[in-house]
Design an enzyme around this catalytic site. Structure first.
Site, PDB file in Angstrom:
ATOM      1  N   ASP A 233      -6.081   4.125   3.457  1.00 49.91           N
ATOM      2  CA  ASP A 233      -5.490   3.329   2.156  1.00 49.91           C
ATOM      3  C   ASP A 233      -6.207   2.604   1.632  1.00 49.91           C
ATOM      4  OD1 ASP A 233      -3.863   1.368   1.214  1.00 49.91           O
ATOM      5  OD2 ASP A 233      -1.910   2.545   2.177  1.00 49.91           O
TER       6      ASP A 233
ATOM      7  N   ASN B 128       8.752   4.938   3.516  1.00 49.05           N
ATOM      8  CA  ASN B 128       9.009   4.513   2.460  1.00 49.05           C
ATOM      9  C   ASN B 128       9.387   5.020   1.465  1.00 49.05           C
ATOM     10  OD1 ASN B 128       7.708   1.822   2.689  1.00 49.05           O
ATOM     11  ND2 ASN B 128       5.573   2.222   2.021  1.00 49.05           N
TER      12      ASN B 128
ATOM     13  N   GLN C  41       8.173   2.358  -1.966  1.00 52.94           N
ATOM     14  CA  GLN C  41       7.212   3.673  -1.994  1.00 52.94           C
ATOM     15  C   GLN C  41       7.093   2.921  -3.755  1.00 52.94           C
ATOM     16  OE1 GLN C  41       9.548   6.760  -2.380  1.00 52.94           O
ATOM     17  NE2 GLN C  41       7.921   8.384  -2.694  1.00 52.94           N
TER      18      GLN C  41
ATOM     19  N   VAL D 281       3.876   5.507  -5.086  1.00 55.34           N
ATOM     20  CA  VAL D 281       3.479   6.802  -5.324  1.00 55.34           C
ATOM     21  C   VAL D 281       4.812   7.270  -5.050  1.00 55.34           C
ATOM     22  CG1 VAL D 281       1.548   8.562  -5.157  1.00 55.34           C
ATOM     23  CG2 VAL D 281       1.450   5.886  -5.408  1.00 55.34           C
TER      24      VAL D 281
ATOM     25  N   HIS E 248       4.378  10.266   1.722  1.00 62.03           N
ATOM     26  CA  HIS E 248       3.022  10.185   2.398  1.00 62.03           C
ATOM     27  C   HIS E 248       3.626   9.484   3.967  1.00 62.03           C
ATOM     28  CE1 HIS E 248       3.890   6.699  -0.149  1.00 62.03           C
ATOM     29  NE2 HIS E 248       2.541   6.657   0.196  1.00 62.03           N
ATOM     30  N   ILE E 249       2.927   9.439   4.728  1.00 60.75           N
ATOM     31  CA  ILE E 249       3.435   8.522   5.899  1.00 60.75           C
ATOM     32  C   ILE E 249       1.737   7.488   6.010  1.00 60.75           C
ATOM     33  CG2 ILE E 249       3.093   8.720   8.536  1.00 60.75           C
ATOM     34  CD1 ILE E 249       4.061  11.803   8.057  1.00 60.75           C
ATOM     35  N   HIS E 250       2.026   6.346   6.245  1.00 58.52           N
ATOM     36  CA  HIS E 250       1.130   5.300   6.785  1.00 58.52           C
ATOM     37  C   HIS E 250       1.224   4.943   7.714  1.00 58.52           C
ATOM     38  CE1 HIS E 250       1.668   3.440   2.369  1.00 58.52           C
ATOM     39  NE2 HIS E 250       2.827   3.906   2.569  1.00 58.52           N
TER      40      HIS E 250
END
Length: 113
Positions: free
Chosen positions: A30, A86, A93, A95, A99-101
């Site tokens: 990130d 998110n 969110q 973007v 996606h997974i943080h």
């Protein structure tokens, strides 16, 4: 329709620190980390957000979870990490490409007592 920043990274049109890639997803660091370890697991298939996923995405979603496990082990945080997805602007969110943080390296217990 214009590509998201993640699609541009997947297509190698933008640079990123890639720590893992396979035929279904990419994992990058990130650029604005919220923890000492903060990576993003991003499917190559552009799904706008989790609530937009379809039944056909079942295997892909499961694959993403197994990649999270693999990356956590690779980063030696397999016993202490958080994942965050998110879903929507009001949930943070920014973007609109699922996606997974994966976050680790600090104590998050105060967030989830």
């Amino acid at each position: 329709m214009e590509k998201t920043i993640f699609e541009k990274i997947i297509d190698k049109e933008l640079p990123s620190k890639i720590i893992y890639e396979d035929e279904k997803c990419i994992v990058i660091e990130d650029i604005a980390p919220k923890a000492p370890i903060h990576v993003l697991v991003i499917p190559k298939k552009p799904i706008k957000m989790l609530s937009s996923a379809e039944e056909d995405d079942l295997n892909l979603l499961g694959h993403l979870m197994l990649v999270v496990k693999k990356i956590a082990k690779q980063l030696n945080v397999q016993d202490a990490f958080n994942i965050v997805i998110n879903n929507g602007e009001k949930a943070g969110q920014t973007v609109f490409h699922l996606h997974i943080h994966l976050l680790a390296g600090k104590n998050f217990s105060h967030l989830f007592p």
